[in-house]
Enzyme design. Sequence first.
Site, short mmCIF file in Angstrom:
data_model
loop_
_atom_site.label_atom_id
_atom_site.label_comp_id
_atom_site.label_asym_id
_atom_site.label_seq_id
_atom_site.Cartn_x
_atom_site.Cartn_y
_atom_site.Cartn_z
N ASN A 1 2.93 5.13 9.90
CA ASN A 1 3.24 3.91 9.15
C ASN A 1 1.95 3.10 9.00
OD1 ASN A 1 5.40 4.87 11.01
ND2 ASN A 1 6.65 3.56 9.73
N ASN B 1 10.13 -4.14 6.09
CA ASN B 1 9.90 -2.85 6.72
C ASN B 1 10.57 -2.79 8.10
OD1 ASN B 1 8.14 -4.12 8.55
ND2 ASN B 1 6.34 -3.64 7.33
N GLU C 1 10.08 9.66 11.73
CA GLU C 1 10.79 8.57 12.41
C GLU C 1 12.24 9.00 12.62
OE1 GLU C 1 10.88 5.07 10.07
OE2 GLU C 1 8.71 4.99 9.76
N VAL D 1 -0.07 -14.26 -10.50
CA VAL D 1 -1.39 -14.22 -11.15
C VAL D 1 -1.35 -13.21 -12.29
CG1 VAL D 1 -3.82 -13.60 -10.85
CG2 VAL D 1 -2.64 -14.96 -9.10
N HIS E 1 5.56 3.26 1.54
CA HIS E 1 4.18 3.11 2.03
C HIS E 1 3.16 3.36 0.93
CE1 HIS E 1 5.89 4.54 6.19
NE2 HIS E 1 6.22 3.28 5.93
N GLY F 1 5.31 -7.11 2.58
CA GLY F 1 6.04 -5.98 3.12
C GLY F 1 6.56 -6.20 4.52
#
Length: 547
Positions: free
Chosen positions: A526, A163, A403, A294, A488, A159
């Site tokens: 965040n 971001n 934000e 995986v 998130h 991430g």
Amino acid sequence: MSGKSLHRNGSKGISRRGFIARTSSIVGAMALSGQVAPTQARAAVAAGPIQNGARVPVLVIGTGYGGSVAALRLAQAGVNVHMIEMGMAWDTPGTDGKIFANTTAPDYRSYWLRTRTKAPLSNFLGFPIDKDVPKYTGILDAEEMGGIIVYQGRGVGGGSLVNGGMAVTPKRQNFGAILPTVDADEMYNTYYPRANAGLGVGLIDPNWFQTVDCYQFARVGRKHAQRSNFPFVFVPDVYDWDYMKAEVAGTVPKSAVAGEILYGNNAGKKSLQQTYIAAAKATGKVTISPLHRVTSVSPASGGGYTVAIEQLNTDGSVAAAKSVTSDRVFFAAGSVGTSKLLVRLKATGVLPNLNEEIGKGWGDNGNVMCGRANHMWDPTGKVQASIPCGGIDNWDAGGAFAEVAPLPTGIETYASFYLSITKNPNRARFSWNAAANKVDLDWQTAWKQPSIDMAKTIFDKINSKEGTIYRTDLFGTNKIWGDHLTYHPLGGAVLGKATDNYGRLHGYTGLYVIDGALIPGNTSVNPFVTITALAERNIEKIIATDL
């Protein structure tokens, strides 16, 4: 102006040239954690992908925040670590000479195995903005499930590649509701400071902020917040602010000032590639296999775990199947990746002793987006730095932190744009759908209503004060709220429930969760600094007691 600064969070990628330019800062970070040896780093990188039949002491699934912390600290403790990453390495320029595509011009590099883009803003000025792209193992996964789109980074650095880099530590008084089984004193005295140092967190120069054109949008956001008696706070970030000043001065290639963010930053941003992963590689004890996925982790007859892995081509097809053995396995594939894998392994009888908490406690961190149409005397600027640097804090009174986000379109929009993090109480569960042979998430779009109501405590008041209205053209036709997504994802293998209080999975010795899946749905800000700090706490305990 409120001179307060609040700790909050985010991260991303960089060009080879930018990486070299900041070698000194990385070496400083390595020195802080007791590493060096660039020659060892080169040898480790050259080791190539994991071989079929290999046996390793520790295998880490994923290269995001939790996995990178685990790899670095284990390596420093003398343990050889192999990291498996589903996405690409993002260390080679594309057809345009750059590693990452610009936000306004998505191409084959931009999306994970999609044939059409899925931008968070679906419309602009009345026109749909998504377009067809070649199917490719691109950097941003827009995973649609259970009434929500979950945006996730794909590549070495997870991430941190995609971001906004907002590196926020939650306010101390909110921590008890975030991780109730964790000692707040040790987090705020030891592990949050350690995480912030390791991530390279810094704060914008408030004096520079006052005058620079690329933050006019944020100054308008501050003015409107303060006129409605909301506190505006500067938010720490992992962008290199000196580099951004040089971007504005025109002395270095532009990244944030050119609007790069959603599909990677070619310079300036201190993603995990430049911090924890660089330090881990420099130990000579960490190797990474990109484009490896995986598919199973099962107890091995001779002890440890057999890990089934598919090596991928860039069109998503399987190039090779591999089976390796590891003494210990750390699940760090992100909240969604870790949760889906564990749910499937439990339900299909591969890891039947996992407990009933697997898959539970998933949340979206209360994410909801909106835009406001300002008056003509409040232009937000043609050039907008893609890195947010401030927010509106109404958490205590209204359950929302917003934000003040950029809208880097390259034209004047007179729009203020926001991503709110809210105290949404709704939690979803991952479950196995045997008929469809996949894992489902039971999130419902209607569960976003509390987030909308909390965000409205800020924006209804601002609109009333300013005589402005909400934009209705950003998320479809006549749609105000971006209530269809999260950046998130958190939870699904909750600390103290699916695991013990340090991430050890119940039922199996040597299996650990060390990523955002441990955090039950919300961090009030965040989340990546909290994920990093929790990983620092947990791996220190695991190294001390399990190795």
